[in-house]
Enzyme design. Sequence first.
Site, mmCIF file in Angstrom:
data_model
loop_
_atom_site.group_PDB
_atom_site.id
_atom_site.type_symbol
_atom_site.label_atom_id
_atom_site.label_comp_id
_atom_site.label_asym_id
_atom_site.label_seq_id
_atom_site.Cartn_x
_atom_site.Cartn_y
_atom_site.Cartn_z
ATOM 1 N N CYS A 2 0.539 -1.308 -0.373
ATOM 2 C CA CYS A 2 0.092 0.155 0.398
ATOM 3 C C CYS A 2 0.634 1.290 0.117
ATOM 4 O O CYS A 2 2.058 1.522 0.522
ATOM 5 C CB CYS A 2 -1.133 -0.505 1.051
ATOM 6 S SG CYS A 2 -2.047 -1.420 1.621
ATOM 7 N N ARG A 27 2.540 0.975 -5.469
ATOM 8 C CA ARG A 27 2.790 0.490 -4.108
ATOM 9 C C ARG A 27 1.288 -0.237 -3.920
ATOM 10 O O ARG A 27 1.192 -1.147 -3.404
ATOM 11 C CB ARG A 27 2.892 0.971 -3.056
ATOM 12 C CG ARG A 27 3.860 1.692 -2.912
ATOM 13 C CD ARG A 27 4.247 2.684 -2.221
ATOM 14 N NE ARG A 27 4.366 2.166 -0.873
ATOM 15 C CZ ARG A 27 5.681 1.971 0.030
ATOM 16 N NH1 ARG A 27 6.738 2.292 -0.786
ATOM 17 N NH2 ARG A 27 5.851 1.635 0.931
ATOM 18 N N TRP A 74 -2.277 -2.668 -1.772
ATOM 19 C CA TRP A 74 -2.633 -3.776 -2.162
ATOM 20 C C TRP A 74 -2.951 -5.135 -0.477
ATOM 21 O O TRP A 74 -2.590 -4.846 0.485
ATOM 22 C CB TRP A 74 -1.048 -4.209 -2.499
ATOM 23 C CG TRP A 74 -0.450 -5.683 -2.452
ATOM 24 C CD1 TRP A 74 -0.729 -6.364 -4.581
ATOM 25 C CD2 TRP A 74 -0.118 -6.472 -1.740
ATOM 26 N NE1 TRP A 74 -0.344 -7.626 -4.924
ATOM 27 C CE2 TRP A 74 -0.005 -7.832 -3.228
ATOM 28 C CE3 TRP A 74 0.279 -6.532 -0.731
ATOM 29 C CZ2 TRP A 74 0.343 -8.676 -2.585
ATOM 30 C CZ3 TRP A 74 0.973 -8.253 -0.517
ATOM 31 C CH2 TRP A 74 0.927 -8.793 -1.333
ATOM 32 N N ASN A 98 -0.351 0.953 5.855
ATOM 33 C CA ASN A 98 0.702 0.546 5.002
ATOM 34 C C ASN A 98 1.691 -0.442 6.168
ATOM 35 O O ASN A 98 2.069 -0.434 6.772
ATOM 36 C CB ASN A 98 1.666 0.923 4.622
ATOM 37 C CG ASN A 98 2.670 0.704 3.123
ATOM 38 O OD1 ASN A 98 2.181 -0.674 3.320
ATOM 39 N ND2 ASN A 98 4.358 1.182 3.471
ATOM 40 N N GLY A 99 1.151 -1.971 6.156
ATOM 41 C CA GLY A 99 1.795 -2.709 7.120
ATOM 42 C C GLY A 99 0.548 -3.518 7.345
ATOM 43 O O GLY A 99 -0.535 -4.174 6.786
ATOM 44 N N GLU A 479 15.209 -14.779 -14.807
ATOM 45 C CA GLU A 479 14.442 -13.503 -15.103
ATOM 46 C C GLU A 479 13.386 -13.704 -16.709
ATOM 47 O O GLU A 479 12.669 -12.620 -16.282
ATOM 48 C CB GLU A 479 15.318 -12.085 -15.244
ATOM 49 C CG GLU A 479 15.537 -11.118 -15.494
ATOM 50 C CD GLU A 479 14.629 -9.996 -14.791
ATOM 51 O OE1 GLU A 479 14.058 -10.971 -13.445
ATOM 52 O OE2 GLU A 479 13.925 -8.974 -14.859
ATOM 53 N N LYS A 483 9.819 -12.058 -15.681
ATOM 54 C CA LYS A 483 9.176 -10.869 -16.704
ATOM 55 C C LYS A 483 8.103 -11.275 -17.367
ATOM 56 O O LYS A 483 6.718 -11.078 -16.961
ATOM 57 C CB LYS A 483 10.149 -10.001 -17.501
ATOM 58 C CG LYS A 483 11.205 -9.960 -17.510
ATOM 59 C CD LYS A 483 11.117 -8.153 -16.452
ATOM 60 C CE LYS A 483 10.252 -8.102 -15.352
ATOM 61 N NZ LYS A 483 11.641 -8.114 -13.813
ATOM 62 N N GLU A 486 4.901 -12.363 -15.109
ATOM 63 C CA GLU A 486 4.437 -11.175 -14.492
ATOM 64 C C GLU A 486 3.484 -10.070 -15.417
ATOM 65 O O GLU A 486 2.605 -10.029 -14.418
ATOM 66 C CB GLU A 486 5.863 -10.038 -13.856
ATOM 67 C CG GLU A 486 6.203 -9.791 -12.794
ATOM 68 C CD GLU A 486 7.955 -9.452 -12.422
ATOM 69 O OE1 GLU A 486 7.912 -9.566 -11.393
ATOM 70 O OE2 GLU A 486 8.340 -8.774 -13.143
ATOM 71 N N HIS A 502 16.550 -33.556 -18.086
ATOM 72 C CA HIS A 502 16.617 -34.578 -16.499
ATOM 73 C C HIS A 502 14.892 -33.450 -16.430
ATOM 74 O O HIS A 502 14.744 -33.409 -15.412
ATOM 75 C CB HIS A 502 16.871 -33.627 -15.687
ATOM 76 C CG HIS A 502 18.278 -34.219 -16.018
ATOM 77 N ND1 HIS A 502 19.068 -35.129 -16.069
ATOM 78 C CD2 HIS A 502 19.739 -33.405 -16.043
ATOM 79 C CE1 HIS A 502 20.270 -35.848 -16.438
ATOM 80 N NE2 HIS A 502 21.603 -33.728 -16.529
ATOM 81 N N LYS A 602 5.228 -3.371 -6.408
ATOM 82 C CA LYS A 602 6.169 -2.997 -6.760
ATOM 83 C C LYS A 602 7.221 -3.188 -5.487
ATOM 84 O O LYS A 602 7.965 -3.920 -6.090
ATOM 85 C CB LYS A 602 6.770 -1.784 -6.941
ATOM 86 C CG LYS A 602 7.872 -0.856 -6.609
ATOM 87 C CD LYS A 602 8.003 -0.872 -8.859
ATOM 88 C CE LYS A 602 9.750 -0.655 -9.019
ATOM 89 N NZ LYS A 602 9.813 -1.840 -9.947
#
Length: 607
Positions: A2, A27, A74, A98-99, A479, A483, A486, A502, A602
Amino acid sequence: MCGIIGILGQDGVASDLLDGLRRLEYRGYDSAGIATLVNGHIDRRRAEGKLRNLADVVQDSPLPGRTGIGHTRWATHGVPNLTNAHPHADERVAVVHNGIIENFDALRADLSARGISWSTDTDTETIVHLISAAMADGLGPVEAVKSVIRRLQGAFALAIIFAGHDSLMIGARKGSPLAIGHGEGEMYLGSDAIVLAPLTREITYLEDGDWCVLTRDSLEIYDSSNAAVDRPKVESAVSGDMIGKGNFPHYMLKEIYEQPSVVGDTLQAHFNPAEKRLNFEDLSLDFKALDRLTIMACGTAFYAGLTAKYWFESLARIPVEVDIASEFRYREAPLSPQGASIAISQSGETIDTLEAMRFARGEGNPVLALVNVTESAIAREADAVLKTLAGPEIGVASTKAFTTQLTVLAALAIWAGRQRGAISADDEARLSQALVGIPALMAQVLNHDDSIREIAGKVAQTRDVLYLGRGSMFPLAMEGALKLKEISYIHAEGYAAGEMKHGPIALIDDGVPVVVCAPSGPMLEKTASNVEQVAARGGRLILITDAVGAKRLGGTAEDVIVMPTVDSLVAPLLYALPIQLLAYHAAVQKGTDVDQPRNLAKSVTVE
Ligand code: G6P
């Protein structure tokens, strides 16, 4: 996680609050809301979903008032609906948070016993009722907040306003970040300097455990023991014009295109052009004395760390362990007394990385923080700080932060190699030159944008994608897969090319594109065998390689992206760009929300 903002303004603050929330949307974007004092009473507007929904609500039903708070969410406790949207309020107090309040069940039980009834599923509502109950018991707002803060366990950044107190706002932080902005006869609170940038660049950062009492012309700060403290006022490096999209349709694309310049800036900070040498003399870390490096990070930063493992081990001959911070912090890893740790984080706020770093420090390891936000908790608590000069990164999918992290790590590995006598002066000069040449080559690689868009059109129609690489191209393969997942929601996996036989080879058919990162160099021939194994099973190869690699392997591929030929040390920096562009264009062609992909945020300041 948040984002929060608070304004003690001169005129109506609703539009500035909305504007601030727009900059905080990275956020979280599950819901948003604002509250102001209207004739001394608390009034709110809230909406589920993206900020534009809240903007519509405010347009239909304007909210006057010059004292206000705002929040973009969030979700952690309670589904992301209108009821659970912040600010939470009763007739006395309104709170944005926020938290996570970890002891909220116990607090809620206490309050329920007092006959309080609940209207949301959030932990934050507890704070409202606790403050309100303290005020009902006769305490003033400041004393009420002071009594409540010490009862809260977990992480919080709070901005609080009170009915009937037009010139009062209280903020508090523990675990989550909070900054105070100083205006002309105005005062502000915000999650970071980015949200406050258009309002002011005069910032005071609260220390962990601090709380503050703001009026339009005064500021008092108290530490966690309630002692009055002075915290410095600093000029933020973030200005309003650094946080726009420019002419780009998305922040992510703008940030991809900024890489030649921000990688150049980051190198500049560590390159002595007169001596043509990289320089980390200011760093209080003696690589000669180390017997182990432990790297901790999350997400994309973790893949930067994994790439660095290849560099530090081969160039500096130092054993490196890289761990996902959320695993490392709980696995009680024994750390070498002669070791050091590196915490990598764009935001410097990621709670798992912060806690992992605290663990390492507790075990006696000096911690070097590699961060993009120097005012962050990770930077403040570290023994030494190295900065990536990426500038504000707003797109949720990290791009320029990644390549600037790689830049610093590659430079540091060369420096460490020289310090430890593991590479010669000639090697150092050659590798440094290769690194210094990267920004110009990045600009060349961006010219492939149109052809990558075409390839992405095919990727966008598939359900699964495999990414393969060997050596330092293996972390890049992961990565690349991250990407794509996401932002395009296409399932993807990154694999060490040699490991494919394998397991993942079973997935290969003509519906699965396989992206292979294969620069020429010591690994090319080995990767070639894996490429042929894919081709033999009808796999659709997208090959990212240089002219030598294209000659050797191009015939097997459906698409080839030909990169400049570079030293294999610096190849990950360059090969990151087509990987990012491929994900970006696939997402755009699928019509997803590139800068704000579903369910992500983020910076993740909760476990
Ligand atoms: C989130 C972001 C990622 C980022 C990760 C670590 O998951 O969506 O892009 O890599 O956090 O963030 P940090 O700020 O610690 O680098």
